[in-house]
Write an enzyme that holds these catalytic residues in place. Structure first.
Site, PDB file in Angstrom:
ATOM      1  CG  ASN A  15       1.195  35.053  28.324  1.00 10.32           C
ATOM      2  OD1 ASN A  15       1.228  35.282  29.541  1.00 10.32           O
ATOM      3  ND2 ASN A  15       2.124  34.324  27.704  1.00 10.32           N
ATOM      4  CD1 TRP A  16      -1.946  41.048  30.106  1.00 13.38           C
ATOM      5  CD2 TRP A  16      -2.177  41.666  32.257  1.00 13.38           C
ATOM      6  NE1 TRP A  16      -2.943  41.988  30.167  1.00 13.38           N
ATOM      7  CE2 TRP A  16      -3.107  42.388  31.466  1.00 13.38           C
ATOM      8  CE3 TRP A  16      -2.144  41.894  33.624  1.00 13.38           C
ATOM      9  CZ2 TRP A  16      -3.989  43.324  32.024  1.00 13.38           C
ATOM     10  CZ3 TRP A  16      -3.023  42.821  34.179  1.00 13.38           C
ATOM     11  CH2 TRP A  16      -3.933  43.529  33.388  1.00 13.38           C
ATOM     12  CE  LYS A  17       4.769  36.430  26.838  1.00  8.40           C
ATOM     13  NZ  LYS A  17       5.777  36.221  25.820  1.00  8.40           N
ATOM     14  CG  HIS A 103       4.396  30.466  27.195  1.00  9.76           C
ATOM     15  ND1 HIS A 103       5.670  30.949  27.013  1.00  9.76           N
ATOM     16  CD2 HIS A 103       3.569  31.278  26.492  1.00  9.76           C
ATOM     17  CE1 HIS A 103       5.603  32.027  26.230  1.00  9.76           C
ATOM     18  NE2 HIS A 103       4.347  32.240  25.903  1.00  9.76           N
ATOM     19  CD  GLU A 105       8.007  33.902  27.396  1.00  7.87           C
ATOM     20  OE1 GLU A 105       7.254  34.156  28.346  1.00  7.87           O
ATOM     21  OE2 GLU A 105       8.022  34.586  26.341  1.00  7.87           O
ATOM     22  CD  GLU A 175       2.181  31.383  22.209  1.00 11.66           C
ATOM     23  OE1 GLU A 175       1.578  32.449  22.112  1.00 11.66           O
ATOM     24  OE2 GLU A 175       2.944  31.123  23.148  1.00 11.66           O
ATOM     25  N   GLY A 181       7.651  37.566  21.234  1.00 14.00           N
ATOM     26  CA  GLY A 181       8.319  38.734  21.803  1.00 14.00           C
ATOM     27  C   GLY A 181       9.422  39.302  20.919  1.00 14.00           C
ATOM     28  CB  SER A 220       5.192  39.255  17.114  1.00 14.86           C
ATOM     29  OG  SER A 220       6.360  39.063  17.899  1.00 14.86           O
ATOM     30  N   GLY A 241       0.889  38.355  23.715  1.00 11.28           N
ATOM     31  CA  GLY A 241       1.729  38.805  24.816  1.00 11.28           C
ATOM     32  C   GLY A 241       1.768  40.318  24.869  1.00 11.28           C
ATOM     33  N   GLY A 242       2.811  40.897  24.284  1.00  9.57           N
ATOM     34  CA  GLY A 242       3.058  42.331  24.372  1.00  9.57           C
ATOM     35  C   GLY A 242       1.840  43.202  24.107  1.00  9.57           C
TER      36      GLY A 242
HETATM   37  P1  PGA Z   1       4.076  38.046  22.104  1.00  2.00           P
HETATM   38  O1  PGA Z   1       3.910  36.807  23.103  1.00  2.00           O
HETATM   39  O2  PGA Z   1       2.714  38.361  21.565  1.00  2.00           O
HETATM   40  O3  PGA Z   1       4.648  39.143  22.936  1.00  2.00           O
HETATM   41  O4  PGA Z   1       5.000  37.588  21.020  1.00  2.00           O
HETATM   42  C1  PGA Z   1       3.046  35.744  22.802  1.00  2.00           C
HETATM   43  C2  PGA Z   1       3.125  34.708  23.885  1.00  2.00           C
HETATM   44  O5  PGA Z   1       4.195  34.497  24.453  1.00  2.00           O
HETATM   45  O6  PGA Z   1       2.113  34.059  24.203  1.00  2.00           O
END
Ligand code: PGA
Length: 257
Positions: A15-17, A103, A105, A175, A181, A220, A241-242
């Site tokens: 997930n590149w956001k 998600h 967010e 999640e 994050g 994470s 994500g990251g």
């Molecule tokens: P993260 O993000 O790996 O940076 O914690 C995961 C996500 O939001 O899908």
């Protein structure tokens, strides 16, 4: 604890956001594709969930190859006067196979409630996209012993009326909000427990095929903790994500599956 009879091939979804420019993404994807084709054993399916603007260019490079593409959101509507929205059919048309729905967010910053998540899930499947439905509890909810209830209620709200057509028509990602994050990761045991709970709920709703839906862990996940998480029987992959912004990290996670 439920272990699906036929364990699904792992899915490692990045997930590149809101990161990277479209012009940077092409070189990045070329590197990934070269590395994947050089490695003999790709134990996991790889998907990249990228910003809308990146999809057409990346799809040209990825077409027919081992890396699938997807988006991070979609409109709940099929078409019409919805300024700023992007439909599932538009995403399919530019090469998306997957789309993230619900998600945390989006739930937090864009006030997406269960009803909207439900409508987006339906819109995704109508368009022929595989939704990656995200569910997860906050820190307060976990501390109050409510994690299981929260996740089950998000699942019920999202899946009500969902046109399930088999294990490949849906992916669910557990999640925990407090792990996204933050560098904090659920323990492998806690993540396994929650993913098993999700799998049981999918089996109750959709029968045996429901138990074969891929259930991912996200929050994470990185090369240093992926192997332990992915070894758990009910964790079929990761939503990353990251660590998905780096070719080597993403490949290391896929290699750990
Ligand atoms: P993260 O993000 O790996 O940076 O914690 C995961 C996500 O939001 O899908």
């Amino acid at each position: 604890m439920t272990v699906s009879a036929t364990r699904a091939r792992a899915l490692v979804a990045g997930n590149w956001k809101m990161h990277k420019l479209p012009s940077e993404a092409a070189a990045w994807l070329r590197d990934l594709l070269a590395a994947v084709s050089a490695s003999e054993d790709t134990a996991a399916d790889i998907a990249l969930l990228v910003p809308y603007t990146h999809l057409p260019g990346m799809a040209k490079l990825a077409f027919g190859g081992p890396v699938a593409l997807g988006a991070q959101d979609l409109s709940s509507h099929t078409e019409g006067a919805y300024t700023g929205e992007v439909s599932g059919a538009m995403l399919r048309d530019v090469g998306a196979a997957y789309v993230i729905v619900g998600h945390s967010e989006r739930r937090a910053y864009h006030h997406e409630d269960d009803a909207l998540v439900n409508a987006k899930l339906a819109a995704a499947s109508t368009a022929g996209l595989v939704p990656i439905l995200c569910v997860g509890e906050s820190r307060e909810q976990r501390d109050a012993g409510e994690a299981g209830n929260v996740v089950l209620s998000q699942l019920t709200g999202a899946l009500d009326g969902f046109a399930f057509t088999g294990p490949g028509s849906l992916v669910v990602a557990y999640e925990p909000v407090w792990a996204i994050g933050t560098g904090l990761t659920a323990t492998a045991a806690d993540a396994q427990e929650m993913c098993a709970l999700i799998r049981q709920a999918l089996e109750r709703r959709f029968g045996q095929e429901g138990s074969e839906v891929r259930v991912l862990y996200g929050g994470s996940m990185k090369p240093s903790n992926a192997a332990e998480l992915l070894a758990k029987p009910d964790i079929d992959g990761g939503l990353i994500g990251g660590a998905s912004l780096d070719v080597a990290d993403l490949l290391a996670i896929a290699g750990a599956a």
